[in-house]
Every structure is written in structure tokens, then in C-alpha cells.
Motif scaffolding. Structure first.
Motif, PDB file in Angstrom:
ATOM      1  N   GLU A  17       0.862  -1.184   0.000  1.00 40.14           N
ATOM      2  CA  GLU A  17       0.000   0.000   0.000  1.00 40.14           C
ATOM      3  C   GLU A  17       0.896   1.230   0.000  1.00 40.14           C
ATOM      4  OE1 GLU A  17      -3.027   1.952   3.088  1.00 40.14           O
ATOM      5  OE2 GLU A  17      -3.755   0.074   2.182  1.00 40.14           O
ATOM      6  N   GLU A  18       0.851   1.956  -1.098  1.00 41.07           N
ATOM      7  CA  GLU A  18       1.696   3.143  -1.260  1.00 41.07           C
ATOM      8  C   GLU A  18       0.863   4.283  -1.842  1.00 41.07           C
ATOM      9  OE1 GLU A  18       4.988   3.501  -0.504  1.00 41.07           O
ATOM     10  OE2 GLU A  18       5.100   1.441   0.224  1.00 41.07           O
ATOM     11  N   LEU A  59      -3.165  -7.528  -9.181  1.00 38.42           N
ATOM     12  CA  LEU A  59      -4.309  -6.626  -9.272  1.00 38.42           C
ATOM     13  C   LEU A  59      -4.192  -5.583  -8.171  1.00 38.42           C
ATOM     14  CD1 LEU A  59      -7.141  -9.230  -9.862  1.00 38.42           C
ATOM     15  CD2 LEU A  59      -6.019  -7.781 -11.559  1.00 38.42           C
ATOM     16  N   PHE A  60      -4.649  -4.379  -8.487  1.00 38.78           N
ATOM     17  CA  PHE A  60      -4.507  -3.274  -7.557  1.00 38.78           C
ATOM     18  C   PHE A  60      -5.815  -2.518  -7.399  1.00 38.78           C
ATOM     19  CE2 PHE A  60      -0.411  -4.121  -9.379  1.00 38.78           C
ATOM     20  CZ  PHE A  60       0.417  -4.123  -8.273  1.00 38.78           C
ATOM     21  N   GLN A  61      -5.977  -1.963  -6.219  1.00 38.17           N
ATOM     22  CA  GLN A  61      -7.072  -1.039  -5.965  1.00 38.17           C
ATOM     23  C   GLN A  61      -6.485   0.360  -5.971  1.00 38.17           C
ATOM     24  OE1 GLN A  61     -10.123  -1.637  -2.794  1.00 38.17           O
ATOM     25  NE2 GLN A  61      -9.111   0.139  -1.888  1.00 38.17           N
ATOM     26  N   LEU A  70     -12.914   4.824  -5.922  1.00 36.49           N
ATOM     27  CA  LEU A  70     -11.938   3.768  -6.135  1.00 36.49           C
ATOM     28  C   LEU A  70     -12.273   2.956  -7.363  1.00 36.49           C
ATOM     29  CD1 LEU A  70     -12.986   0.670  -5.142  1.00 36.49           C
ATOM     30  CD2 LEU A  70     -12.895   1.812  -2.966  1.00 36.49           C
ATOM     31  N   THR A  71     -11.248   2.270  -7.863  1.00 33.60           N
ATOM     32  CA  THR A  71     -11.390   1.368  -9.005  1.00 33.60           C
ATOM     33  C   THR A  71     -10.303   0.306  -8.887  1.00 33.60           C
ATOM     34  OG1 THR A  71     -11.696   1.258 -11.397  1.00 33.60           O
ATOM     35  CG2 THR A  71      -9.894   2.639 -10.610  1.00 33.60           C
ATOM     36  N   HIS A  72     -10.331  -0.651  -9.798  1.00 38.32           N
ATOM     37  CA  HIS A  72      -9.346  -1.732  -9.804  1.00 38.32           C
ATOM     38  C   HIS A  72      -8.667  -1.799 -11.159  1.00 38.32           C
ATOM     39  CE1 HIS A  72     -12.227  -2.806  -6.637  1.00 38.32           C
ATOM     40  NE2 HIS A  72     -11.132  -3.164  -5.995  1.00 38.32           N
ATOM     41  N   CYS A  73      -7.426  -2.267 -11.163  1.00 34.87           N
ATOM     42  CA  CYS A  73      -6.675  -2.340 -12.413  1.00 34.87           C
ATOM     43  C   CYS A  73      -5.528  -3.331 -12.271  1.00 34.87           C
ATOM     44  CB  CYS A  73      -6.124  -0.962 -12.779  1.00 34.87           C
ATOM     45  SG  CYS A  73      -4.898  -0.361 -11.600  1.00 34.87           S
ATOM     46  N   ASN A 107      -2.293  -3.609  -3.346  1.00 33.54           N
ATOM     47  CA  ASN A 107      -2.510  -4.872  -4.050  1.00 33.54           C
ATOM     48  C   ASN A 107      -3.691  -5.588  -3.415  1.00 33.54           C
ATOM     49  OD1 ASN A 107      -0.859  -5.730  -1.719  1.00 33.54           O
ATOM     50  ND2 ASN A 107      -0.915  -7.734  -2.726  1.00 33.54           N
ATOM     51  N   ILE A 108      -4.465  -6.273  -4.244  1.00 31.59           N
ATOM     52  CA  ILE A 108      -5.640  -6.997  -3.757  1.00 31.59           C
ATOM     53  C   ILE A 108      -5.757  -8.313  -4.496  1.00 31.59           C
ATOM     54  CG2 ILE A 108      -6.976  -4.959  -3.103  1.00 31.59           C
ATOM     55  CD1 ILE A 108      -8.494  -5.435  -5.797  1.00 31.59           C
TER      56      ILE A 108
END
Length: 117
Positions: A17-18, A59-61, A70-73, A107-108
Motif C-alpha cells: 500500500e503506497e 491486481l490493484f485497488q 476507487l477502481t481496480h486495475c 494490491n488486492i
């Protein structure tokens, strides 16, 4: 310093988490990113992620602390300037942010789909 095999002072973090300043793909002269859902992160992010046991594909949030959106990518490359991330402009619009805004990148692991209609 990271502690390995119980002999160090600290343990590895269990989550990435950054916070990064966000710039559009066009601003970073990476127009090819506009067609996809991937971002560029700095090489230091790869160094941290390589030490963690993350699920693949990575995968990242992305979350805007200011807007609460928020979104994911996914990630395409680890070639962004340190302290910044490069995001497609359409994703920035969905997050309601502008060039240089701060994003929290985590990261998720999303659950795998088990049904498609």
C-alpha cells in the motif's frame, strides 16, 4: 532492514500500500495506455511486490483519499518515475481526479468468477 528466517528485527509487510502522484498516460507520453485498464508503477513498487507473496496476475485497488472514489486495475510495467504512477485518462475521470492528484495504490486479490451468463 527486513528480517529473514526469524533472525531480523522486523517482518515483511503482508500488503502493498503506497501513495503516488497520478499522471495521465498522455502527460507521460504513453498514449498506448489509454486503450486498456493497466497502469505503470515505479521500479520501487516491483521491489516491494517481489518480496511479498502476491497473487498473479497482480491486481490493484486505486483509491482517491480526497474524493473517496476507487477502481481496480492491473499493472503493465514498472517504469514510472519514482513517487508517481501513470494511469489512463479515462480511469482518472472515473476517479474524479486531475493530474498530480494523490492516489493510494494497494494490491488486492479479487475473487475468481464462477459463473458467466
Amino acid at each position: 532492514m527486513w528480517g529473514f528466517m526469524g533472525g531480523g528485527r522486523g517482518a515483511l509487510p503482508d500488503k502493498f500500500e503506497e501513495q503516488y502522484h497520478c499522471y495521465s498516460a498522455a502527460m507521460a507520453d504513453k498514449a498506448h495506455l489509454e486503450q486498456g485498464d493497466k497502469i505503470l508503477l515505479p521500479p520501487s513498487a516491483f521491489d516491494i511486490l517481489a518480496r511479498l507473496q502476491v497473487d498473479y496476475p497482480m491486481l490493484f485497488q486505486l483509491q482517491s483519499p480526497d474524493k473517496g472514489t476507487l477502481t481496480h486495475c492491473g499493472v503493465l510495467e514498472f517504469t514510472a518515475e519514482e513517487g508517481s504512477c501513470v494511469v489512463p485518462f479515462w480511469m482518472m475521470q472515473n476517479l474524479l481526479i486531475e493530474e498530480g492528484a494523490v492516489l493510494t495504490v494497494s494490491n488486492i486479490s479479487l475473487p475468481k468468477a464462477n459463473y458467466v451468463k
